[in-house]
Design an enzyme around this catalytic site. Structure first.
Site, mmCIF file in Angstrom:
data_model
loop_
_atom_site.group_PDB
_atom_site.id
_atom_site.type_symbol
_atom_site.label_atom_id
_atom_site.label_comp_id
_atom_site.label_asym_id
_atom_site.label_seq_id
_atom_site.Cartn_x
_atom_site.Cartn_y
_atom_site.Cartn_z
ATOM 1 N N TYR A 1 -19.680 12.963 -10.248
ATOM 2 C CA TYR A 1 -19.641 14.335 -11.133
ATOM 3 C C TYR A 1 -18.452 14.711 -11.827
ATOM 4 O O TYR A 1 -18.536 15.424 -12.945
ATOM 5 C CB TYR A 1 -19.925 15.429 -10.361
ATOM 6 C CG TYR A 1 -20.903 15.479 -9.232
ATOM 7 C CD1 TYR A 1 -22.372 15.509 -9.801
ATOM 8 C CD2 TYR A 1 -21.088 15.490 -7.692
ATOM 9 C CE1 TYR A 1 -23.483 15.384 -9.209
ATOM 10 C CE2 TYR A 1 -22.229 15.359 -6.997
ATOM 11 C CZ TYR A 1 -23.551 15.471 -7.842
ATOM 12 O OH TYR A 1 -24.639 15.545 -6.981
ATOM 13 N N HIS B 1 -8.292 -3.678 -6.928
ATOM 14 C CA HIS B 1 -8.165 -3.045 -5.507
ATOM 15 C C HIS B 1 -8.997 -2.960 -4.512
ATOM 16 O O HIS B 1 -9.806 -2.025 -4.413
ATOM 17 C CB HIS B 1 -7.471 -1.551 -5.719
ATOM 18 C CG HIS B 1 -6.651 -0.907 -4.840
ATOM 19 N ND1 HIS B 1 -5.394 -1.470 -4.491
ATOM 20 C CD2 HIS B 1 -7.116 -0.084 -3.797
ATOM 21 C CE1 HIS B 1 -4.797 -0.657 -3.248
ATOM 22 N NE2 HIS B 1 -6.085 0.154 -3.008
ATOM 23 N N ARG C 1 0.890 -1.327 -0.022
ATOM 24 C CA ARG C 1 -0.110 0.149 0.107
ATOM 25 C C ARG C 1 0.781 1.516 -0.170
ATOM 26 O O ARG C 1 0.789 2.038 -0.868
ATOM 27 C CB ARG C 1 -0.899 0.054 1.139
ATOM 28 C CG ARG C 1 -2.027 -1.049 1.282
ATOM 29 C CD ARG C 1 -3.089 -0.590 2.316
ATOM 30 N NE ARG C 1 -3.856 -1.785 2.547
ATOM 31 C CZ ARG C 1 -4.898 -1.814 3.326
ATOM 32 N NH1 ARG C 1 -5.114 -0.495 4.020
ATOM 33 N NH2 ARG C 1 -5.818 -2.745 3.555
#
Length: 830
Positions: free
Chosen positions: A132, A88, A42
């Site tokens: 958006y 992921h 990570r």
């Protein structure tokens, strides 16, 4: 009769699965496994492609979905969903945050994602929700994935073994250095700054040509970090240390300039240090102005727009631009970027120097180009084999066609071609599928031309695989192509490190007169504003007082002085003279509340210059005297750290006040003078050293309502004189030899005659002939005159008129100083 009771001899399957382990060993191993998972899976980037797993998976998911720089934008939620579902499984917010950062041109030097919509701002505004915004890969990001289909990198199974994903991207440029990386793992962190693409590529090419080069050699190409928000790097030594060791602290300063106006100047900030929040910067500057920590600012505006950053700090008319600029630099416009070049090398975290980072990248590219060349060679050889078969078939076209016609089916035709003409299985398969139109002479010429091209390509690939020099030349050529396509001008500049610049360094050193009134108005005026006069004059207006306000203190100092200000209530405050606003002699002054936190009725009674004090010494003292005749000595070390609200200097009994403070070293005598004109001289060692909270011991036996007016230290064999000034403006100088030494707590000797003409004693100082005195009346009149204008007479005399004080007015304070050489030169010229 059967029984349901369990057989005690039967094996217990549950118990067989239970293992006895030590808790500490199990916890240790579990934590190590967790830590390594975070480190490798990570938080840390791979040195080869400079990407963390989440960034790599986002780009690969976009690549697989065809969301390239040439395609239309795709909803960010769609990209996040594909990444999360296939590669992921750690939550959509983490993926979207990584996607947003790759699209921000103020976060990444070369953004890897082309975003459409609100992706946040340098003000710290968050990006719009993923439903958006839209995104696609930036063109330069595709260079990280180039040739990934050609077996250039290893693949691994995804989290549910449905798909495979790349362990690393081919990375056609050194992305770790170019875009940098930051992350916090378990017990370690990384913070690699971004760099200029052209500089990094030039350094990589130089390393390939000169494997034995040093980090210093590479710094001829990589000048230093190149931040997307530009700014300035202060000095080069820190950058050198970071490149040579993998760790360092680089100071980054904002870009600004001063715009001169008709009435005042403005400081305009146009570039910010990397990762500095613009709106919070403006807020912090505004807080400093509001809290009084930043003087001289009239207005603060953020005029930034799409064309760039523009923060305007508008100054007051009388503000010192250099001082405001220095405060902004110290508190707001400079940040430190902590370089930690930590990355995964062969799956293990390692801190890398600049050279090691480039060496690891070059080794990765060598592997990528080698594997790509092997893949291309295999394809080329396969194609050449097919073309050889086609050319052979064209040479015997009639026989080949006849053989195919005579065959019962395709399989028989293939076997006949293999048996009769010696074609391989692959060649036979291709010939059977050929169309008759391909037998034309033009088609034959095209096949021959293609065959020549393929054989040339095979030769080139074999040459690359057979020579490391040729392989490296390919890497260099491709790097240069990337540079030509994407490199731009450097944004971050270098400025010289001039060291720490204090406000005092920016202010001309000059003697000033500081005036403080009972209503807590304060100001400073250059001492040369007041021309030296002859004694007995009225002086000139030194300050404009409000009704019923009176001067409470006046003292002389240098603008570079750092003062300890002692008050009548026994407190001591710290004051930097340059922080007192400079004003004209007729100005009232400014409120002292932001400079000295004085209580009601608290007045400055003594001032000591701290610049020359040795706070480490045990042989330097501040000797104090109170109005009731108490004296004490305290080592200067107890006054090293003074809070803004002041600290206790001496404890006072009810009705007593601190009268005066002087610096002594254990070898002085002390002269105490009283308001009724008495004076006593005794050895300072008669007063033992004591702490700040002590009251002290009796120094003078005062009669009636008499009070101590001042204290003067006397050196052994002192040739100076004792200057005494009274409240009605009279004064005299007397040789110190006329004051014999006595034991402390005596009544002393007559120093000066007081009474109706002179009034009470106001001041007592030891002076030299070269000194000047400044006397100021309670009504604001001020006079400056050379000390040698005051007559030297004996004790028990009335003295001469020093200042002509009007009826109802009286001398408030007297300060003695020695003019600087420049002042003396100007006076002599006049």
């Amino acid at each position: 009769m059967s029984s349901d009771a369990p057989d005690p001899d039967a094996p217990d399957e549950v118990a067989d699965r239970v293992k006895n382990v030590r808790v500490d060993e199990e916890m240790e191993q579990s934590y190590i496994d967790y830590a390594m998972s975070v480190i490798a899976g990570r938080a840390l980037p791979d040195v080869r492609d400079g990407l963390k797993p989440v960034h790599r998976r986002i780009l690969y998911a976009m690549h697989e979905a065809g969301v390239s720089s040439g395609s239309s934008h795709r909803k960010s939620s769609n990209i996040v969903g594909d990444t999360m579902g296939d590669y992921h499984p750690h939550g959509d917010s983490a993926i979207y945050d990584a996607l947003v950062r790759m699209a921000q041109d103020f976060s990444m030097r070369y953004p890897l994602v082309d975003g459409q919509g609100n992706f946040g701002s340098v003000d710290g505004d968050p990006a719009a929700a993923m439903r958006y915004t839209e995104a696609r890969m930036a063109s330069i990001a595709e260079e990280l994935l180039t040739d990934i289909e050609k077996d250039t990198v290893d693949f691994q199974s995804n989290y549910d073994d449905r798909l495979t994903e790349p362990e690393v991207l081919p990375s056609a440029f050194p992305n770790l250095l170019v875009n940098g990386s930051s992350g916090i793992a378990v017990g370690m962190s990384t913070n690699v700054p971004p760099h200029n693409l052209g500089e990094v590529i030039d350094a990589t090419v130089h390393l390939i040509d000169n494997p034995d080069c040093t980090v210093v050699d590479l710094m001829d190409y990589v000048k230093g970090p190149d931040f997307p928000t530009a700014g300035n790097i202060v000095g080069r030594s820190d950058v050198k240390q970071a490149y040579q060791t993998g760790r360092g602290r680089v100071r980054v300063r904002a870009e600004y300039h001063v715009e001169e106006g008709d009435s005042s100047d403005s400081i305009v900030i146009t570039e910010l240090p990397y990762q500095q929040n613009k709106s919070k910067l403006v807020e912090r500057i505004a807080d400093d102005v509001r809290d009084g920590d930043l003087d001289g600012v009239r207005d603060l505006r953020d005029e930034s727009d799409r064309n760039g950053i523009r923060i305007v700090v508008e100054l007051k008319r009388n503000a010192n631009t250099d001082v405001v600029e220095n405060h902004l630099l110290e508190s707001h416009l400079e940040r430190t970027f902590g370089v930690i070049n930590l990355a995964l090398v062969d799956g293990q975290p390692k801190v890398l120097t600049l050279k090691e980072m480039l060496e690891e990248y070059v080794a990765h590219r060598k592997e990528v180009v080698r594997r790509r060349s092997e893949h291309d060679l295999a394809e080329a050889e396969d194609r050449a084999h097919i073309l050889e078969g086609r050319l052979k078939a064209l040479e015997q076209a009639d026989d080949v066609v006849e053989t195919i016609q005579n065959a019962e089916d395709r399989d028989d035709a293939k076997e006949a071609l293999k048996d009769d003409f010696g074609f391989t299985q692959a060649q036979a398969d291709h010939i059977v599928r050929m169309q008759l139109g391909s037998l034309t002479s033009m088609e034959a010429a095209e096949i021959e031309s293609e065959y020549e091209e393929v054989t040339d390509r095979i030769e080139r690939l074999e040459e690359i695989l057979g020579s490391e020099e040729e392989l490296l030349s390919v890497i260099k050529e491709e790097l240069r192509d990337i540079k030509e396509e994407y490199a731009d001008e450097r944004r971050t500049s270098f400025i010289e490190d001039t060291g720490t610049v204090t406000d005092e360094d920016l202010i001309p050193e000059e003697d000033v007169v500081v005036v403080l009134s009972e209503s807590d108005y304060i100001k400073r005026v250059p001492a040369d504003t007041f021309d030296a006069q002859h004694r007995g004059g009225k002086g000139i207006i030194g300050t404009d007082l409000k009704d019923e306000d009176r001067v409470s203190a006046v003292f002389t100092a240098s603008t570079h002085d750092y003062l300890l200000c002692f008050t009548n209530q026994g407190q001591v405050y710290r004051l930097k003279v340059h922080q007192v606003p400079e004003m004209s002699r007729t100005a009232r002054g400014t409120s002292a509340v932001n400079i000295l936190d004085l209580d009601d009725g608290e007045e400055i009674s003594a001032v000591v210059t701290a610049d020359d004090l040795d706070f480490e010494s045990d042989d330097e003292y501040l000797t104090m005297a109170t109005r009731h005749g108490y004296v004490k000595r305290t080592t200067v070390g107890e006054f090293e750290n003074i809070r803004s609200t002041g600290i206790i200097a001496i404890s006072l009994e009810d009705g007593d006040e601190l009268a005066d403070v002087e610096v002594t070293d254990g070898s002085h005598d002390v002269v105490l003078g009283s308001e009724h004109g008495m004076a006593i001289r005794f050895d300072e060692t008669d007063v033992r050293a004591m702490g700040r909270n002590a009251r002290g011991v009796r120094g003078m036996d005062l009669e009636g309502d008499d009070k101590v007016a001042g204290l003067a230290p006397v050196e052994p064999d002192d040739e100076r004189t004792l200057l005494t000034v009274t409240e009605y403006g009279y004064g005299k100088r007397t040789p110190l030899s006329e004051y014999r030494k006595q034991s402390r707590n005596g009544k002393g000797l007559v120093d000066i005659k007081t009474g109706e003409r002179n009034g009470s004693v106001v001041s007592l100082d030891t002076v030299s002939d070269d000194d000047n005195l400044v006397a100021m009346s309670e009504a604001g009149q001020i006079i400056r005159l050379p000390v040698d204008e005051v007559s030297t007479v004996g004790r028990n005399t009335k003295g001469v008129k020093v200042m002509d004080v009007e009826d109802g007015d009286e001398v408030a304070a007297v300060s003695v100083y020695r003019p600087s050489e420049s002042d003396e030169d100007e006076a002599s010229e006049e």
